[in-house]
Motif scaffolding. Sequence first.
Motif, PDB file in Angstrom:
ATOM      1  N   VAL A  52       0.838  -1.206   0.000  1.00 30.81           N
ATOM      2  CA  VAL A  52       0.000   0.000   0.000  1.00 30.81           C
ATOM      3  C   VAL A  52       0.871   1.254   0.000  1.00 30.81           C
ATOM      4  O   VAL A  52       0.602   2.217  -0.721  1.00 30.81           O
ATOM      5  N   SER A  53       1.934   1.233   0.810  1.00 29.57           N
ATOM      6  CA  SER A  53       2.792   2.412   0.929  1.00 29.57           C
ATOM      7  C   SER A  53       3.535   2.729  -0.365  1.00 29.57           C
ATOM      8  O   SER A  53       3.553   3.886  -0.820  1.00 29.57           O
ATOM      9  N   VAL A  78       3.354   0.917  -3.545  1.00 33.39           N
ATOM     10  CA  VAL A  78       2.735   0.625  -4.847  1.00 33.39           C
ATOM     11  C   VAL A  78       1.407   1.374  -5.000  1.00 33.39           C
ATOM     12  O   VAL A  78       1.245   2.199  -5.899  1.00 33.39           O
ATOM     13  N   THR A  79       0.464   1.087  -4.108  1.00 33.71           N
ATOM     14  CA  THR A  79      -0.861   1.702  -4.224  1.00 33.71           C
ATOM     15  C   THR A  79      -0.781   3.225  -4.180  1.00 33.71           C
ATOM     16  O   THR A  79      -1.462   3.917  -4.944  1.00 33.71           O
ATOM     17  N   PHE A  80       0.056   3.740  -3.276  1.00 34.47           N
ATOM     18  CA  PHE A  80       0.158   5.193  -3.116  1.00 34.47           C
ATOM     19  C   PHE A  80       1.512   5.745  -3.555  1.00 34.47           C
ATOM     20  O   PHE A  80       1.837   6.893  -3.246  1.00 34.47           O
ATOM     21  N   GLY A  81       2.285   4.934  -4.260  1.00 37.00           N
ATOM     22  CA  GLY A  81       3.507   5.420  -4.890  1.00 37.00           C
ATOM     23  C   GLY A  81       4.509   6.068  -3.961  1.00 37.00           C
ATOM     24  O   GLY A  81       5.252   6.979  -4.355  1.00 37.00           O
ATOM     25  N   GLY A  82       4.581   5.609  -2.711  1.00 39.61           N
ATOM     26  CA  GLY A  82       5.573   6.132  -1.785  1.00 39.61           C
ATOM     27  C   GLY A  82       5.238   7.485  -1.186  1.00 39.61           C
ATOM     28  O   GLY A  82       6.105   8.137  -0.595  1.00 39.61           O
ATOM     29  N   ARG A  83       3.981   7.910  -1.301  1.00 37.97           N
ATOM     30  CA  ARG A  83       3.591   9.208  -0.738  1.00 37.97           C
ATOM     31  C   ARG A  83       3.383   9.075   0.766  1.00 37.97           C
ATOM     32  O   ARG A  83       2.514   8.337   1.225  1.00 37.97           O
ATOM     33  N   ASP A  84       4.142   9.821   1.535  1.00 36.58           N
ATOM     34  CA  ASP A  84       4.059   9.788   2.990  1.00 36.58           C
ATOM     35  C   ASP A  84       2.710  10.358   3.426  1.00 36.58           C
ATOM     36  O   ASP A  84       2.372  11.496   3.082  1.00 36.58           O
ATOM     37  N   ARG A 136      -7.790   7.573   2.845  1.00 35.64           N
ATOM     38  CA  ARG A 136      -7.970   6.461   1.914  1.00 35.64           C
ATOM     39  C   ARG A 136      -6.927   5.370   2.144  1.00 35.64           C
ATOM     40  O   ARG A 136      -7.231   4.171   2.033  1.00 35.64           O
ATOM     41  N   MET A 137      -5.716   5.761   2.511  1.00 36.54           N
ATOM     42  CA  MET A 137      -4.672   4.781   2.794  1.00 36.54           C
ATOM     43  C   MET A 137      -5.073   3.894   3.960  1.00 36.54           C
ATOM     44  O   MET A 137      -4.889   2.667   3.929  1.00 36.54           O
ATOM     45  N   SER A 138      -5.662   4.490   4.993  1.00 40.29           N
ATOM     46  CA  SER A 138      -6.111   3.718   6.150  1.00 40.29           C
ATOM     47  C   SER A 138      -7.276   2.802   5.786  1.00 40.29           C
ATOM     48  O   SER A 138      -7.414   1.711   6.346  1.00 40.29           O
ATOM     49  N   VAL A 174      -7.781   1.461   2.740  1.00 41.85           N
ATOM     50  CA  VAL A 174      -7.329   0.459   1.772  1.00 41.85           C
ATOM     51  C   VAL A 174      -6.425  -0.594   2.411  1.00 41.85           C
ATOM     52  O   VAL A 174      -6.444  -1.763   2.012  1.00 41.85           O
ATOM     53  N   PHE A 175      -5.656  -0.206   3.413  1.00 43.32           N
ATOM     54  CA  PHE A 175      -4.699  -1.134   4.023  1.00 43.32           C
ATOM     55  C   PHE A 175      -5.344  -2.437   4.493  1.00 43.32           C
ATOM     56  O   PHE A 175      -4.846  -3.528   4.170  1.00 43.32           O
ATOM     57  N   PRO A 176      -6.460  -2.416   5.254  1.00 45.37           N
ATOM     58  CA  PRO A 176      -7.061  -3.691   5.686  1.00 45.37           C
ATOM     59  C   PRO A 176      -7.536  -4.555   4.520  1.00 45.37           C
ATOM     60  O   PRO A 176      -7.541  -5.778   4.607  1.00 45.37           O
ATOM     61  N   VAL A 177      -7.938  -3.916   3.423  1.00 45.67           N
ATOM     62  CA  VAL A 177      -8.384  -4.665   2.243  1.00 45.67           C
ATOM     63  C   VAL A 177      -7.211  -5.426   1.640  1.00 45.67           C
ATOM     64  O   VAL A 177      -7.293  -6.632   1.367  1.00 45.67           O
ATOM     65  N   VAL A 178      -6.099  -4.733   1.427  1.00 48.34           N
ATOM     66  CA  VAL A 178      -4.929  -5.364   0.830  1.00 48.34           C
ATOM     67  C   VAL A 178      -4.348  -6.408   1.777  1.00 48.34           C
ATOM     68  O   VAL A 178      -3.841  -7.445   1.344  1.00 48.34           O
ATOM     69  N   ARG A 179      -4.468  -6.164   3.078  1.00 46.77           N
ATOM     70  CA  ARG A 179      -3.976  -7.148   4.033  1.00 46.77           C
ATOM     71  C   ARG A 179      -4.723  -8.475   3.878  1.00 46.77           C
ATOM     72  O   ARG A 179      -4.115  -9.552   3.920  1.00 46.77           O
ATOM     73  N   GLN A 180      -6.029  -8.426   3.700  1.00 48.08           N
ATOM     74  CA  GLN A 180      -6.807  -9.654   3.498  1.00 48.08           C
ATOM     75  C   GLN A 180      -6.389 -10.360   2.209  1.00 48.08           C
ATOM     76  O   GLN A 180      -6.276 -11.592   2.169  1.00 48.08           O
TER      77      GLN A 180
END
Length: 276
Positions: free
Chosen positions: A79-80, A82-88, A99-101, A103-109
């Motif tokens: 997520v950090s 790839v999904t968000f291209g390294g944007r802090d 949105r990062m918060s 999406v993270f549980p989705v990608v974790r599953q």
Amino acid sequence: MGETTADRTGLRGDCGNCFGLCCVALPFARSADFAIDKPAGRPCPNLDEDHRCGIHARLRQSGFTGCTVYDCFGAGQKVSQVTFGGRDPRTAPPGDARRMSEVFPVVRQLHELLWYLTEALGLAAARPLHGELRSSLAKTEELTRLTPDELAALDVPAHRQTVNVLLLRTSELVRAGVRGRGKERRGADLVGARLRGADLRGANLRGACLIAADLTGADLRGADLIGADLRDTDLTDADLTGAFFLTEPQLNAARGSAATRLPESVARPAHWTARL
């Protein structure tokens, strides 16, 4: 059983390439596992400016045992970076951080499913299903690379169900070759059960609740342990050789010893032999 160790490098957490998403996105409830309450989306007070845990070396002593048994299966760095291209998230627009918060549980599953599918492809007994397993693996990996909006809208339960059918068929094939195949204990309530020295070879323990169960010296060779709740389960001197769909978070939640025999796919938890 003919198991080969599959490459799951990208399915292991890499905190150095993650923005501490598990410490931000996930909620904590004050309990025996967490010393504080924390809502989803709010950074843990122990999270430092470099996105690292300030008390990582003493989490258990500080009342954060729940953190020590968590694994994102590599979703954090996905997520950090790839999904968000390294944007802090601390310098990104507020909408991106939220949105990062989400999406993270989705990608974790999805990454957890990738872990199981990859393991299934390393099981020789499941060779008749390898074609379907590869297709499912590719599809799941494709889903992890959707856009943030697409991931937020993804019907993860539906995809999990599709994958689960395939994993169930895998389990049947693998356990069919285990001598003295154990009983059907799928979803069984075994809280505090006295199973010292039990013969559970080839048992179906999918989703079984084994909280605080005594499995000292038990024979779990070739058992299916997907989703089994092993919190405070005593695995001292148990034999889990060839047990499959077993994850490191499950082992980290359990108790064991230097003599506990484990599959090659997982590491022995440090706290099993360390003095706390």
